[in-house]
Write a protein that holds these residues in place. Structure first.
Motif, PDB file in Angstrom:
ATOM      1  N   MET A   1      -2.357  17.487  -0.999  1.00 55.28           N
ATOM      2  CA  MET A   1      -1.138  16.977  -1.680  1.00 55.28           C
ATOM      3  C   MET A   1      -0.472  18.106  -2.386  1.00 55.28           C
TER       4      MET A   1
ATOM      5  N   PHE B   1       0.661  -1.095  -0.096  1.00 59.35           N
ATOM      6  CA  PHE B   1      -0.082   0.094   0.018  1.00 59.35           C
ATOM      7  C   PHE B   1       0.890   1.480   0.070  1.00 59.35           C
TER       8      PHE B   1
ATOM      9  N   ARG C   1       8.722  11.397  -8.294  1.00 59.99           N
ATOM     10  CA  ARG C   1       7.503  12.263  -8.101  1.00 59.99           C
ATOM     11  C   ARG C   1       7.493  12.545  -6.670  1.00 59.99           C
TER      12      ARG C   1
ATOM     13  N   THR D   1      -1.538  12.006  -8.267  1.00 62.79           N
ATOM     14  CA  THR D   1      -2.527  11.447  -7.533  1.00 62.79           C
ATOM     15  C   THR D   1      -3.793  11.233  -8.334  1.00 62.79           C
TER      16      THR D   1
ATOM     17  N   ASP E   1      -9.310   8.413   2.822  1.00 62.29           N
ATOM     18  CA  ASP E   1      -8.617   8.955   3.781  1.00 62.29           C
ATOM     19  C   ASP E   1      -9.301   9.083   5.386  1.00 62.29           C
TER      20      ASP E   1
ATOM     21  N   ARG F   1       8.678   7.561   2.664  1.00 63.36           N
ATOM     22  CA  ARG F   1       7.872   8.220   3.288  1.00 63.36           C
ATOM     23  C   ARG F   1       8.254   8.731   4.749  1.00 63.36           C
TER      24      ARG F   1
ATOM     25  N   HIS G   1      -9.320   7.861  -4.121  1.00 66.84           N
ATOM     26  CA  HIS G   1      -8.097   8.288  -4.753  1.00 66.84           C
ATOM     27  C   HIS G   1      -6.851   7.529  -4.347  1.00 66.84           C
ATOM     28  N   GLY G   2      -5.827   7.651  -4.945  1.00 68.35           N
ATOM     29  CA  GLY G   2      -4.342   7.119  -4.527  1.00 68.35           C
ATOM     30  C   GLY G   2      -3.265   7.359  -5.678  1.00 68.35           C
TER      31      GLY G   2
ATOM     32  N   ILE H   1       7.686   9.292  -4.727  1.00 65.91           N
ATOM     33  CA  ILE H   1       7.601   7.887  -5.331  1.00 65.91           C
ATOM     34  C   ILE H   1       8.796   7.730  -6.318  1.00 65.91           C
TER      35      ILE H   1
ATOM     36  N   HIS I   1      -8.448   4.464  -2.424  1.00 66.19           N
ATOM     37  CA  HIS I   1      -8.980   4.497  -0.983  1.00 66.19           C
ATOM     38  C   HIS I   1      -9.444   5.789  -0.609  1.00 66.19           C
TER      39      HIS I   1
ATOM     40  N   ALA J   1       5.719  12.027   0.244  1.00 59.86           N
ATOM     41  CA  ALA J   1       5.269  10.721  -0.424  1.00 59.86           C
ATOM     42  C   ALA J   1       6.152  10.815  -1.889  1.00 59.86           C
TER      43      ALA J   1
HETATM   44  O1  LIG Z   1       0.800  10.132  -3.094  1.00 56.20           O
HETATM   45  C1  LIG Z   1      -0.421  10.249  -3.462  1.00 56.20           C
HETATM   46  O2  LIG Z   1      -0.535  10.714  -4.338  1.00 56.20           O
HETATM   47  C2  LIG Z   1      -1.655   9.770  -2.804  1.00 56.20           C
HETATM   48  C3  LIG Z   1      -1.055   9.476  -1.331  1.00 56.20           C
HETATM   49  C4  LIG Z   1      -2.170   8.843  -0.431  1.00 56.20           C
HETATM   50  O3  LIG Z   1      -3.313   8.827  -0.903  1.00 56.20           O
HETATM   51  C5  LIG Z   1      -1.894   7.802   0.502  1.00 56.20           C
HETATM   52  O4  LIG Z   1      -0.619   7.861   0.929  1.00 56.20           O
HETATM   53  O5  LIG Z   1      -2.581   7.576   1.251  1.00 56.20           O
END
Ligand SMILES: O=C(O)CCC(=O)C(=O)O
Length: 291
Positions: A136, A57, A200, A149, A118, A64, A189-190, A106, A116, A104
């Motif tokens: 974000m 996940f 990113r 995102t 939040d 992070r 979102h995710g 990436i 998901h 975050a």
């Molecule tokens: O990093 C993102 O674009 C979304 C982050 C997110 O939704 C999360 O980490 O729960």
């Protein structure tokens, strides 16, 4: 930095209510971004690879870092970004709290995160009042390729949380570096897949209604002496501000008691003065009774 006008504030609040998200371009200037990038380099040196072990996940090549209020002072500015602070009361009401803040970042090749919400952690039946709003921060460009995102527009108004791995019509929140997007806690979102060969780079700064428990245990994570040096606005959103009667110490603003134990606090603070006056009065009374 200029202030957001009333109509801009209302525009973002309306967008979020309607479609679940809203983008503010030009929210992080070049100096702020450079300072954040320096901070990430520092974090990489002291806690290489981030605070989370690789996992499906949170990601395998995603860095992070959490508990960042114990790191550089820049995080205090992040938590209280004036544009965010101007819009959030319209979404979460007065007395909203900082819930969790982290990076975050990436890495190349990371797959998309499952969609998901939040505020699922609270398990409230939908529809319900707004409980959570994420922000974000695009420190690098958010594009479909870089892993912007993904959001499902208007899912914030649906009456159920997403089903894991179900297909939804998600679109990327594309925005240039320096933008901040609000993403409501009920909006599906995710993180997107990063199909580029560079990171990113983003922050995810999450707030909740003053009636909810914060996701990160910020009140235990930061030493009280350090919290007493924070600006009042930041102390408020950490939980020092009384919200609908909740959060008091000795029926008054917790800063009074905290200042007494962990001062210096602000000597002009009326709460602190009231609390210390009450305290000396009690000590005097007790001494009189004992003598
Ligand atoms: O990093 C993102 O674009 C979304 C982050 C997110 O939704 C999360 O980490 O729960």
């Amino acid at each position: 930095m200029r202030e957001l006008t009333q109509s801009e504030q209302q525009h973002h609040a309306d967008e979020v209510a309607k479609q679940g998200y809203s983008i503010m371009e030009g929210a992080i200037d070049r100096d702020f971004r450079s300072a954040l990038l320096e901070e990430f380099e520092h974090l990489e040196q002291v806690r290489p690879g981030g605070d989370l072990a690789p996992a499906p996940f949170s990601g395998y090549v995603t860095r992070r870092w959490f508990d960042v209020l114990n790191d550089g002072d820049i995080w205090q500015r992040v938590a209280t970004h004036p544009w965010i602070m101007a819009v959030l009361p319209k979404l979460l009401g007065d007395g909203f709290l900082l819930s969790t803040m982290g990076t975050a970042i990436i890495g190349p090749g990371e797959d998309a995160q499952p969609l998901h919400v939040d505020d699922g952690v609270y398990a409230f039946p939908r529809p319900h009042p707004n409980l959570v709003c994420n922000t974000m921060w695009a420190i690098s460009d958010f594009t479909a390729e870089s892993g912007a995102t993904m959001v499902v527009p208007e899912s914030n108004n649906w009456d159920h949380d997403p089903v894991l791995n179900e297909k939804y019509d998600a679109i990327p929140v594309e925005m240039p570096a320096g933008s901040i997007a609000f993403v409501l806690g009920t909006c599906y979102h995710g993180a997107g897949k990063n199909a580029t060969d560079t990171d990113r780079v983003a922050l995810t700064i999450n707030y909740c209604s003053g009636s909810m428990r914060q996701q990160e245990n910020l009140m235990l994570g930061v030493h009280p002496e350090r919290m007493m040096t924070f600006p009042r606005e930041l102390q408020d959103i950490l939980g020092f501000k009384i919200c609908k009667g909740a959060g008091h110490l000795f029926a008054t603003d917790p800063r009074s008691e905290m200042g007494r134990h962990y001062g210096p606090g602000n000597p002009d603070d009326p709460y602190l003065n009231r609390r210390s006056a009450l305290h000396s009065e009690r000590v005097k009374r007790k001494t009189r009774q004992e003598s």
